[in-house]
Design a protein around this motif. Structure first.
Motif, PDB file in Angstrom:
ATOM      1  N   UNK A  28      75.341  62.897   5.517  1.00  0.00           N
ATOM      2  CA  UNK A  28      75.722  62.368   6.831  1.00  0.00           C
ATOM      3  C   UNK A  28      76.335  63.496   7.660  1.00  0.00           C
ATOM      4  N   UNK A  29      75.797  63.725   8.839  1.00  0.00           N
ATOM      5  CA  UNK A  29      76.278  64.785   9.732  1.00  0.00           C
ATOM      6  C   UNK A  29      77.415  64.249  10.601  1.00  0.00           C
ATOM      7  N   UNK A  30      78.503  65.012  10.692  1.00  0.00           N
ATOM      8  CA  UNK A  30      79.703  64.568  11.427  1.00  0.00           C
ATOM      9  C   UNK A  30      79.796  65.261  12.801  1.00  0.00           C
ATOM     10  N   UNK A  31      80.660  64.703  13.646  1.00  0.00           N
ATOM     11  CA  UNK A  31      80.901  65.318  14.963  1.00  0.00           C
ATOM     12  C   UNK A  31      82.006  66.380  14.901  1.00  0.00           C
ATOM     13  N   UNK A  32      82.671  66.510  13.751  1.00  0.00           N
ATOM     14  CA  UNK A  32      83.776  67.478  13.632  1.00  0.00           C
ATOM     15  C   UNK A  32      83.249  68.903  13.756  1.00  0.00           C
ATOM     16  N   UNK A  33      84.030  69.729  14.448  1.00  0.00           N
ATOM     17  CA  UNK A  33      83.646  71.139  14.611  1.00  0.00           C
ATOM     18  C   UNK A  33      84.843  72.012  14.240  1.00  0.00           C
ATOM     19  N   UNK A  34      84.545  73.111  13.543  1.00  0.00           N
ATOM     20  CA  UNK A  34      85.598  74.087  13.230  1.00  0.00           C
ATOM     21  C   UNK A  34      85.061  75.473  13.544  1.00  0.00           C
ATOM     22  N   UNK A  43      86.173  68.082  18.045  1.00  0.00           N
ATOM     23  CA  UNK A  43      84.959  67.293  17.827  1.00  0.00           C
ATOM     24  C   UNK A  43      84.025  67.530  19.007  1.00  0.00           C
ATOM     25  N   UNK A  44      82.760  67.442  18.726  1.00  0.00           N
ATOM     26  CA  UNK A  44      81.728  67.566  19.757  1.00  0.00           C
ATOM     27  C   UNK A  44      80.966  66.247  19.711  1.00  0.00           C
ATOM     28  N   UNK A  45      81.140  65.436  20.771  1.00  0.00           N
ATOM     29  CA  UNK A  45      80.523  64.101  20.780  1.00  0.00           C
ATOM     30  C   UNK A  45      79.016  64.238  20.586  1.00  0.00           C
ATOM     31  N   UNK A  46      78.489  63.467  19.651  1.00  0.00           N
ATOM     32  CA  UNK A  46      77.029  63.460  19.445  1.00  0.00           C
ATOM     33  C   UNK A  46      76.508  64.571  18.558  1.00  0.00           C
ATOM     34  N   UNK A  47      77.385  65.510  18.150  1.00  0.00           N
ATOM     35  CA  UNK A  47      76.911  66.668  17.371  1.00  0.00           C
ATOM     36  C   UNK A  47      76.212  66.243  16.073  1.00  0.00           C
ATOM     37  N   UNK A  48      76.795  65.240  15.397  1.00  0.00           N
ATOM     38  CA  UNK A  48      76.202  64.785  14.132  1.00  0.00           C
ATOM     39  C   UNK A  48      74.760  64.340  14.334  1.00  0.00           C
ATOM     40  N   UNK A  49      74.547  63.589  15.414  1.00  0.00           N
ATOM     41  CA  UNK A  49      73.187  63.136  15.733  1.00  0.00           C
ATOM     42  C   UNK A  49      72.271  64.328  16.025  1.00  0.00           C
ATOM     43  N   UNK A  74      64.347  61.659   7.085  1.00  0.00           N
ATOM     44  CA  UNK A  74      65.446  61.144   7.902  1.00  0.00           C
ATOM     45  C   UNK A  74      65.774  59.736   7.422  1.00  0.00           C
ATOM     46  N   UNK A  75      67.076  59.396   7.439  1.00  0.00           N
ATOM     47  CA  UNK A  75      67.487  58.043   7.047  1.00  0.00           C
ATOM     48  C   UNK A  75      68.049  57.274   8.226  1.00  0.00           C
ATOM     49  N   UNK A  76      68.292  57.963   9.306  1.00  0.00           N
ATOM     50  CA  UNK A  76      68.884  57.314  10.470  1.00  0.00           C
ATOM     51  C   UNK A  76      69.288  58.389  11.452  1.00  0.00           C
ATOM     52  N   UNK A  77      70.043  57.986  12.487  1.00  0.00           N
ATOM     53  CA  UNK A  77      70.442  58.925  13.538  1.00  0.00           C
ATOM     54  C   UNK A  77      71.172  60.144  12.983  1.00  0.00           C
ATOM     55  N   UNK A  78      72.088  59.900  12.056  1.00  0.00           N
ATOM     56  CA  UNK A  78      72.971  60.965  11.575  1.00  0.00           C
ATOM     57  C   UNK A  78      72.791  61.265  10.093  1.00  0.00           C
ATOM     58  N   UNK A  79      71.810  60.677   9.477  1.00  0.00           N
ATOM     59  CA  UNK A  79      71.698  60.791   8.023  1.00  0.00           C
ATOM     60  C   UNK A  79      70.310  61.246   7.583  1.00  0.00           C
ATOM     61  N   UNK A  80      70.296  62.047   6.539  1.00  0.00           N
ATOM     62  CA  UNK A  80      69.022  62.484   5.952  1.00  0.00           C
ATOM     63  C   UNK A  80      69.108  62.484   4.429  1.00  0.00           C
ATOM     64  N   UNK A  81      67.944  62.358   3.803  1.00  0.00           N
ATOM     65  CA  UNK A  81      67.840  62.420   2.347  1.00  0.00           C
ATOM     66  C   UNK A  81      67.378  63.817   1.980  1.00  0.00           C
ATOM     67  N   UNK A  82      68.063  64.433   1.018  1.00  0.00           N
ATOM     68  CA  UNK A  82      67.688  65.785   0.598  1.00  0.00           C
ATOM     69  C   UNK A  82      67.636  65.860  -0.924  1.00  0.00           C
ATOM     70  N   UNK A  83      66.968  66.882  -1.435  1.00  0.00           N
ATOM     71  CA  UNK A  83      66.974  67.109  -2.875  1.00  0.00           C
ATOM     72  C   UNK A  83      68.350  67.637  -3.289  1.00  0.00           C
ATOM     73  N   UNK A  84      68.783  67.226  -4.459  1.00  0.00           N
ATOM     74  CA  UNK A  84      70.141  67.534  -4.923  1.00  0.00           C
ATOM     75  C   UNK A  84      70.200  68.963  -5.459  1.00  0.00           C
ATOM     76  N   UNK A  85      70.500  69.895  -4.589  1.00  0.00           N
ATOM     77  CA  UNK A  85      70.568  71.308  -4.997  1.00  0.00           C
ATOM     78  C   UNK A  85      71.920  71.617  -5.626  1.00  0.00           C
ATOM     79  N   UNK A  86      71.891  72.615  -6.512  1.00  0.00           N
ATOM     80  CA  UNK A  86      73.150  73.232  -6.962  1.00  0.00           C
ATOM     81  C   UNK A  86      73.322  74.453  -6.051  1.00  0.00           C
ATOM     82  N   UNK A  87      74.228  74.309  -5.074  1.00  0.00           N
ATOM     83  CA  UNK A  87      74.329  75.333  -4.023  1.00  0.00           C
ATOM     84  C   UNK A  87      74.816  76.670  -4.601  1.00  0.00           C
ATOM     85  N   UNK A  88      74.150  77.735  -4.235  1.00  0.00           N
ATOM     86  CA  UNK A  88      74.572  79.094  -4.592  1.00  0.00           C
ATOM     87  C   UNK A  88      75.644  79.482  -3.574  1.00  0.00           C
ATOM     88  N   UNK A  89      76.845  79.900  -4.012  1.00  0.00           N
ATOM     89  CA  UNK A  89      77.963  80.059  -3.061  1.00  0.00           C
ATOM     90  C   UNK A  89      77.867  81.318  -2.193  1.00  0.00           C
TER      91      UNK A  89
END
Ligand code: UDP
Length: 237
Positions: A28-34, A43-49, A74-89
């Motif tokens: 789920x993508x959020x509107x929070x920005x850092x 926050x940036x309104x709509x950024x998650x979308x 895509x699962x919706x406006x702000x959501x997507x389905x992805x493969x479960x990666x083991x992220x390389x840092x």
């Protein structure tokens, strides 16, 4: 049917949930920005979308161009389905035009076209402020194998070419961007997101900034910039 299960992780810009399929994550993508290593928050309104839609569009495009990545659907406006990666840092930074920390560090004026695409690696660590590291550091810390790094570099250069061409169709210059990769069933796959949070994008004619630098530098019209990138990529410019 894939169902959303418990939250596994909440980052600065996204939440990751498990699903009833152990090989899939619900993002789920959020509107929070850092920015500036968390010193600036907002926050940036709509950024998650916008970031969800832009990432989905670009990941799909890269798949069509034979560049594998974690995107499933895509699962919706702000959501997507992805493969479960083991992220390389590692943050893999790719630069074609000087800007940001490169301009500061080496004194190259912002906007200078680089004679060669430049790759940089940063160690993903909030406590350390994501320090830049080299391939020996990566091997010494066992963050990734030399074979994995070779694959990552090859893919990063290809992604740079393909993405630059795709953005150019939208009259956007891809100045620089950040990629993250992960492991999935013995493969190294592109993951994370591709959005105006992670790419510097300038209008080709005016060089107007249409990315997170509008938030970092208090330039205003931040949400409008994200909306414009999506509209242009969809062919609405
Ligand atoms: N970037 C990112 N996340 C980070 C650091 C950088 O997405 O934690 C992206 C940034 O948006 C830019 C590129 O990577 O497109 C290069 O960033 P740079 O190293 O110049 O750092 P910055 O100036 O953004 O601090």
């Amino acid at each position: 049917m894939v169902t959303k299960q418990e939250q596994l992780y909440e980052g600065k810009a996204k939440k990751i949930n498990g699903t009833n399929d152990p090989g899939l994550y619900w993002v789920e993508y959020k509107d929070d920005a850092t920015a500036f290593n968390n010193l600036k928050k907002g926050t940036i309104a709509g950024k998650g979308y916008y970031n969800n839609q832009i990432s989905a569009l670009l990941f799909s495009y890269l798949k069509e161009q034979s560049i594998p990545n974690h995107f499933v659907k895509l699962l919706g406006d702000r959501e997507m389905l992805v493969q479960a990666l083991e992220i390389i840092p590692l943050e893999v930074i790719v630069r074609n035009i000087a800007a940001g920390s490169l301009s500061k560090r080496l004194g190259i004026p912002e906007g200078t076209t680089l004679k060669k695409t430049v790759l940089e690696f940063c160690y993903k660590s909030d406590e350390l402020g994501d320090p830049m590291i080299n391939e020996d550091h990566i091997a010494a810390l066992e963050l990734a194998t030399p074979q994995e790094i070779a694959l990552i570099k090859e893919q990063a250069y290809q992604i740079s070419e393909k993405l630059s061409a795709r953005y150019l169709e939208a009259n956007l210059i891809l100045v620089d961007f950040k990629l993250e990769f992960g492991r999935y069933q013995g493969q190294v796959l592109l993951g994370d997101e591709i959005s105006p949070d992670t790419c510097r994008l300038w209008d080709k004619d005016t060089r107007k900034k249409l990315d997170k630098d509008r938030f970092r530098q208090d330039l205003g019209q931040v949400e409008e910039a994200y909306a414009e990138v999506l509209a242009r990529l969809r062919g609405g410019n």
